[in-house]
Design an enzyme around this catalytic site. Structure first.
Site, PDB file in Angstrom:
ATOM      1  CE  LYS A   1     -17.190  -2.872 -36.478  1.00 47.52           C
ATOM      2  NZ  LYS A   1     -17.847  -4.145 -36.891  1.00 47.52           N
TER       3      LYS A   1
ATOM      4  CG  ASP B   1     -27.522  -7.689 -30.820  1.00 49.40           C
ATOM      5  OD1 ASP B   1     -26.870  -7.203 -31.771  1.00 49.40           O
ATOM      6  OD2 ASP B   1     -28.528  -8.394 -30.980  1.00 49.40           O
TER       7      ASP B   1
ATOM      8  CG  ASP C   1     -20.438  -1.797 -37.104  1.00 48.66           C
ATOM      9  OD1 ASP C   1     -19.835  -1.166 -37.977  1.00 48.66           O
ATOM     10  OD2 ASP C   1     -20.843  -2.968 -37.252  1.00 48.66           O
TER      11      ASP C   1
ATOM     12  CB  CYS D   1     -20.039  -3.780 -43.447  1.00 49.59           C
ATOM     13  SG  CYS D   1     -21.681  -4.461 -43.142  1.00 49.59           S
TER      14      CYS D   1
END
Length: 420
Positions: free
Chosen positions: A260, A277, A321, A373
């Site tokens: 992304k 991250d 996300d 997801c």
């Protein structure tokens, strides 16, 4: 180690030790020198058995009086892989599946079970064991090879018809989509390069191709030269919803493996993207990916998405996300289906902490993408509603739920919120 032995050993590690399927298989394939055909066979048996495990166990429970959990683990793994071959791999003769399974047991420390394995598999060949076809939790669980607790969540949120369609589709091979690096080449230009190498590809949009590789994508010159990266169409559409412009400043709070962020950086050619991250190593992998793609406007750093870092400043686009149960990608990662039910219980709190923290980085008028997801509404719309209840200066601009049977994508949720 032959391919059937490797598949059984890998399955045993996943089901008995809770190991990750992709890591287990990759390690075993590296440790053992197999031909390409044998690698393909081992992979097909391993992932196929894992995917159909609930159904495979249905057959075995009909033939074995002893509870399966009381069987020796390697014996059970061999029985499972052989049952999968018999029921689902038509190109493998039944006799070969049985005989090879017996050989594997004889050559193992559980050799005393060879006659038992032979008897069970011979009975499987002789028996008619129709699958249940009703709409109860049990029927759908067995027929679609998915634990009942997951079936229950999907029916609760979407109804029986959606659940059956989603789970049946999740047993099929997933498509491979790639995102074209339009800073370097057009979709048509990449199509032409693929055609010259007899790589099957179909243009889906000006930025996306559906591809059927005839080998490793990472070994192609097009990949090495940074002309594309693999990204499911659902993720690509989510970034489209966010509306990243040529000059946008974008913060991706949970960026690894980086898709992304890469997509946003391609769009924000004269802007900037910061990809964060939790782990330094994964941030480093994102940087390497950006280097391959030639994305000089992307920087990666380690950081906890749930903890505000004032040094980052403000952005006009946020990608949130969050870590999730992954129920939308079970066709790619079937071992997700067999995680303990309680393993997902703390996710909602983590997701909300990250979403609430994201607000602090977004400038007024900016847009925030919240995505997962999974198709579990507790992790999706309920989190968005909880956020909007507290942050009443936000507006829900768009919301999409993607599914493989409807959209030919992974199961995916995306919501775009605008700060007023």
């Amino acid at each position: 180690m032959n391919p059937r032995q490797l598949a059984a050993k890998a399955l045993n590690k996943v089901t008995s030790e809770g190991a990750y399927s992709n890591l287990v298989l990759s390690a075993l394939l590296k440790e053992n020198e197999l031909s390409n055909d044998d690698k393909a066979l081992a992979t097909a048996i391993f992932y196929g058995t894992l995917d159909r495990l609930v159904t495979v166990d249905f057959y075995l429970k009909k033939l074995i009086k002893t509870p399966l959990k009381k069987l020796k683990p390697y014996t059970l793994a061999v029985l499972r892989t052989a049952t999968y071959q018999i029921k689902y791999m038509s190109k493998i003769p039944d006799s070969a599946a049985v005989n090879e399974a017996v050989k594997l047991i004889k050559a193992s420390k559980e050799g005393f079970n060879a006659s038992f394995v032979n008897a069970v598999l011979r009975n499987l060949l002789r028996s008619e064991l129709p699958l249940p076809s009703g709409n109860s939790l049990y029927d759908i669980s067995v027929g679609c090879s998915c634990p009942q607790w997951i079936v229950s969540i999907l029916i609760r949120d979407y109804g029986t018809d959606f659940t059956r369609g989603f789970l049946e589709n999740a047993l099929l091979s997933p498509p491979i989509f790639i995102r074209v690096n339009t800073q370097k080449i057009s979709a048509d230009g990449l199509l032409k390069l693929f055609a010259e190498k007899a790589v099957s590809a179909e243009k889906i949009s000006d930025t996306a191709l559906l591809i059927k590789p005839n080998g490793s994508l990472e070994e192609t010159d097009e990949y090495k030269n940074g002309l594309f990266f693999v990204q499911d169409l659902s993720c690509q559409k989510a970034i489209e919803l966010l509306g990243v412009t040529d000059t946008s400043s974008v913060l991706d709070l949970c960026a690894a493996p980086g898709g992304k962020s890469f997509n946003a950086a391609i769009r924000a050619e004269n802007g900037r993207v910061v990809a964060c991250d939790l782990y330094e190593q994964r941030a480093g992998l994102i940087e390497k990916g950006a280097e391959r793609l030639g994305l000089k406007n992307l920087t990666a750093k380690a950081g906890d998405a749930a903890v505000y870092d004032e040094t980052l400043g403000l952005f006009d686009r946020i990608i949130c996300d969050v870590p999730c149960s992954g129920l939308g990608v079970i066709r790619r990662k079937p071992d997700i289906k067999y995680k303990p039910q309680g393993s997902f219980e703390e996710l909602t709190k983590i997701q909300r902490d990250i979403l609430f923290c994201a607000d602090k980085y977004l400038s007024v008028g900016g847009k925030l993408l919240y995505s997962t997801c999974t198709l579990n509404r507790q992790e999706n719309r309920e989190n968005v509603d909880a956020f909007l209840k507290v942050h009443q200066n936000y507006t829900l601009l768009a919301e999409e739920t993607f599914s493989p049977d409807k959209d030919n994508t992974d199961g995916f949720y995306a919501a775009v919120l605008q700060k007023g």
